[in-house]
Design a protein around this motif. Sequence first.
Motif, PDB file in Angstrom:
ATOM      1  N   HIS A 186     -16.844 -11.655  -4.148  1.00 39.23           N
ATOM      2  CA  HIS A 186     -17.456 -10.345  -4.364  1.00 39.23           C
ATOM      3  C   HIS A 186     -18.972 -10.512  -4.265  1.00 39.23           C
ATOM      4  O   HIS A 186     -19.524 -11.536  -4.681  1.00 39.23           O
ATOM      5  N   MET A 187     -19.621  -9.504  -3.733  1.00 38.29           N
ATOM      6  CA  MET A 187     -21.068  -9.585  -3.537  1.00 38.29           C
ATOM      7  C   MET A 187     -21.721  -8.329  -4.106  1.00 38.29           C
ATOM      8  O   MET A 187     -21.057  -7.303  -4.317  1.00 38.29           O
ATOM      9  N   VAL A 234     -27.500  -2.088  -7.417  1.00 39.28           N
ATOM     10  CA  VAL A 234     -27.781  -1.169  -6.317  1.00 39.28           C
ATOM     11  C   VAL A 234     -26.504  -0.868  -5.537  1.00 39.28           C
ATOM     12  O   VAL A 234     -26.194   0.292  -5.254  1.00 39.28           O
ATOM     13  N   ALA A 235     -25.762  -1.920  -5.190  1.00 41.18           N
ATOM     14  CA  ALA A 235     -24.510  -1.743  -4.453  1.00 41.18           C
ATOM     15  C   ALA A 235     -23.603  -2.935  -4.705  1.00 41.18           C
ATOM     16  O   ALA A 235     -24.072  -4.073  -4.751  1.00 41.18           O
ATOM     17  N   GLY A 236     -22.325  -2.665  -4.859  1.00 40.25           N
ATOM     18  CA  GLY A 236     -21.336  -3.708  -5.047  1.00 40.25           C
ATOM     19  C   GLY A 236     -20.396  -3.763  -3.859  1.00 40.25           C
ATOM     20  O   GLY A 236     -20.001  -2.719  -3.327  1.00 40.25           O
ATOM     21  N   VAL A 237     -20.057  -4.969  -3.426  1.00 34.84           N
ATOM     22  CA  VAL A 237     -19.193  -5.161  -2.268  1.00 34.84           C
ATOM     23  C   VAL A 237     -17.992  -5.987  -2.694  1.00 34.84           C
ATOM     24  O   VAL A 237     -18.086  -7.206  -2.860  1.00 34.84           O
ATOM     25  N   GLU A 238     -16.863  -5.324  -2.872  1.00 37.83           N
ATOM     26  CA  GLU A 238     -15.653  -6.032  -3.250  1.00 37.83           C
ATOM     27  C   GLU A 238     -15.185  -6.886  -2.091  1.00 37.83           C
ATOM     28  O   GLU A 238     -15.377  -6.510  -0.919  1.00 37.83           O
ATOM     29  N   ARG A 239     -14.571  -8.010  -2.371  1.00 34.44           N
ATOM     30  CA  ARG A 239     -14.224  -8.921  -1.285  1.00 34.44           C
ATOM     31  C   ARG A 239     -13.221  -8.303  -0.330  1.00 34.44           C
ATOM     32  O   ARG A 239     -13.091  -8.757   0.795  1.00 34.44           O
ATOM     33  N   GLY A 240     -12.548  -7.273  -0.767  1.00 30.21           N
ATOM     34  CA  GLY A 240     -11.653  -6.568   0.136  1.00 30.21           C
ATOM     35  C   GLY A 240     -12.377  -5.597   1.041  1.00 30.21           C
ATOM     36  O   GLY A 240     -11.764  -5.016   1.958  1.00 30.21           O
ATOM     37  N   GLY A 241     -13.694  -5.421   0.815  1.00 31.09           N
ATOM     38  CA  GLY A 241     -14.484  -4.584   1.694  1.00 31.09           C
ATOM     39  C   GLY A 241     -14.976  -3.290   1.092  1.00 31.09           C
ATOM     40  O   GLY A 241     -15.846  -2.633   1.659  1.00 31.09           O
ATOM     41  N   ARG A 242     -14.426  -2.892  -0.070  1.00 31.91           N
ATOM     42  CA  ARG A 242     -14.860  -1.629  -0.656  1.00 31.91           C
ATOM     43  C   ARG A 242     -16.293  -1.768  -1.159  1.00 31.91           C
ATOM     44  O   ARG A 242     -16.644  -2.738  -1.803  1.00 31.91           O
ATOM     45  N   VAL A 283     -24.978  -0.659   2.917  1.00 30.97           N
ATOM     46  CA  VAL A 283     -24.600  -2.069   2.993  1.00 30.97           C
ATOM     47  C   VAL A 283     -23.821  -2.316   4.272  1.00 30.97           C
ATOM     48  O   VAL A 283     -22.989  -1.504   4.675  1.00 30.97           O
ATOM     49  N   SER A 284     -24.107  -3.429   4.904  1.00 29.90           N
ATOM     50  CA  SER A 284     -23.299  -3.875   6.033  1.00 29.90           C
ATOM     51  C   SER A 284     -23.147  -5.392   5.949  1.00 29.90           C
ATOM     52  O   SER A 284     -23.836  -6.051   5.162  1.00 29.90           O
ATOM     53  N   GLN A 285     -22.225  -5.902   6.757  1.00 34.84           N
ATOM     54  CA  GLN A 285     -21.934  -7.335   6.708  1.00 34.84           C
ATOM     55  C   GLN A 285     -21.707  -7.858   8.104  1.00 34.84           C
ATOM     56  O   GLN A 285     -21.219  -7.152   8.976  1.00 34.84           O
ATOM     57  N   ASN A 327     -11.038 -11.334 -11.377  1.00 37.23           N
ATOM     58  CA  ASN A 327     -11.212  -9.963 -11.834  1.00 37.23           C
ATOM     59  C   ASN A 327     -12.628  -9.499 -11.555  1.00 37.23           C
ATOM     60  O   ASN A 327     -13.587 -10.213 -11.845  1.00 37.23           O
ATOM     61  N   TRP A 328     -12.748  -8.347 -11.016  1.00 38.42           N
ATOM     62  CA  TRP A 328     -14.070  -7.809 -10.632  1.00 38.42           C
ATOM     63  C   TRP A 328     -14.123  -6.361 -11.040  1.00 38.42           C
ATOM     64  O   TRP A 328     -13.428  -5.520 -10.492  1.00 38.42           O
ATOM     65  N   TYR A 329     -14.904  -6.099 -12.040  1.00 42.78           N
ATOM     66  CA  TYR A 329     -15.028  -4.754 -12.547  1.00 42.78           C
ATOM     67  C   TYR A 329     -16.457  -4.589 -13.016  1.00 42.78           C
ATOM     68  O   TYR A 329     -17.182  -5.556 -13.177  1.00 42.78           O
ATOM     69  N   GLN A 330     -16.858  -3.403 -13.235  1.00 40.27           N
ATOM     70  CA  GLN A 330     -18.240  -3.127 -13.642  1.00 40.27           C
ATOM     71  C   GLN A 330     -19.204  -3.924 -12.756  1.00 40.27           C
ATOM     72  O   GLN A 330     -19.993  -4.736 -13.237  1.00 40.27           O
ATOM     73  N   TRP A 331     -19.125  -3.710 -11.478  1.00 37.81           N
ATOM     74  CA  TRP A 331     -19.867  -4.470 -10.484  1.00 37.81           C
ATOM     75  C   TRP A 331     -21.367  -4.461 -10.741  1.00 37.81           C
ATOM     76  O   TRP A 331     -22.099  -5.322 -10.262  1.00 37.81           O
ATOM     77  N   TYR A 332     -21.839  -3.456 -11.487  1.00 40.49           N
ATOM     78  CA  TYR A 332     -23.257  -3.253 -11.722  1.00 40.49           C
ATOM     79  C   TYR A 332     -23.807  -4.112 -12.862  1.00 40.49           C
ATOM     80  O   TYR A 332     -24.998  -4.032 -13.178  1.00 40.49           O
ATOM     81  N   LEU A 333     -22.947  -4.900 -13.500  1.00 40.08           N
ATOM     82  CA  LEU A 333     -23.409  -5.767 -14.583  1.00 40.08           C
ATOM     83  C   LEU A 333     -23.812  -7.130 -14.043  1.00 40.08           C
ATOM     84  O   LEU A 333     -22.993  -7.834 -13.437  1.00 40.08           O
ATOM     85  N   PRO A 334     -25.058  -7.560 -14.253  1.00 38.62           N
ATOM     86  CA  PRO A 334     -25.502  -8.856 -13.739  1.00 38.62           C
ATOM     87  C   PRO A 334     -24.640 -10.020 -14.219  1.00 38.62           C
ATOM     88  O   PRO A 334     -24.457 -11.002 -13.489  1.00 38.62           O
ATOM     89  N   GLN A 335     -24.105  -9.939 -15.416  1.00 35.50           N
ATOM     90  CA  GLN A 335     -23.336 -11.052 -15.962  1.00 35.50           C
ATOM     91  C   GLN A 335     -22.014 -11.261 -15.236  1.00 35.50           C
ATOM     92  O   GLN A 335     -21.339 -12.270 -15.468  1.00 35.50           O
ATOM     93  N   MET A 336     -21.643 -10.337 -14.332  1.00 35.01           N
ATOM     94  CA  MET A 336     -20.427 -10.527 -13.559  1.00 35.01           C
ATOM     95  C   MET A 336     -20.596 -11.583 -12.468  1.00 35.01           C
ATOM     96  O   MET A 336     -19.613 -12.040 -11.901  1.00 35.01           O
TER      97      MET A 336
END
Length: 125
Positions: free
Chosen positions: A33-34, A48-56, A69-71, A102-111
């Motif tokens: 996840h990025m 700013v933006a979260g990029v789930e490894r599945g692409g969402r 965002v692009s990749q 597990n990837w949730y609350q993508w906006y939290l730095p501690q993730m």
Amino acid sequence: QVQLVESGGGSVQRGGSLTLSCLTSGFTYGTYHMAWFRQTPGKEREGVAGVERGGRITYADSVKGRFTVSQDSAKNTLYLRLDGLDSDDSAMYYCAADPPGNWYQWYLPQMYDYWGQGTQVTVSS
């Protein structure tokens, strides 16, 4: 080891555009996840933006419709296009990565386990 290297920051006038890059290494691109974060002195790091490894891709409300965002998996690179820049967008911008899980609350730095050194964006009026 995992490395993230941001580039593309700079000074731009209000209303201008920039494209930031995050070159990754040390893992197979697309399996982590990025995210993009930004931070100004004295303030918390803001997602700013979260990029789930599945692409969402999920954007913060403050940048929705202006940032994209692009990749490029062939180049192991994550991009962030910044359009319609305003002075509130001035900040150090960071790329972050989180191993699969597990990837949730993508906006939290501690993730995120891995961070780049940042690239500075300065918007002048």
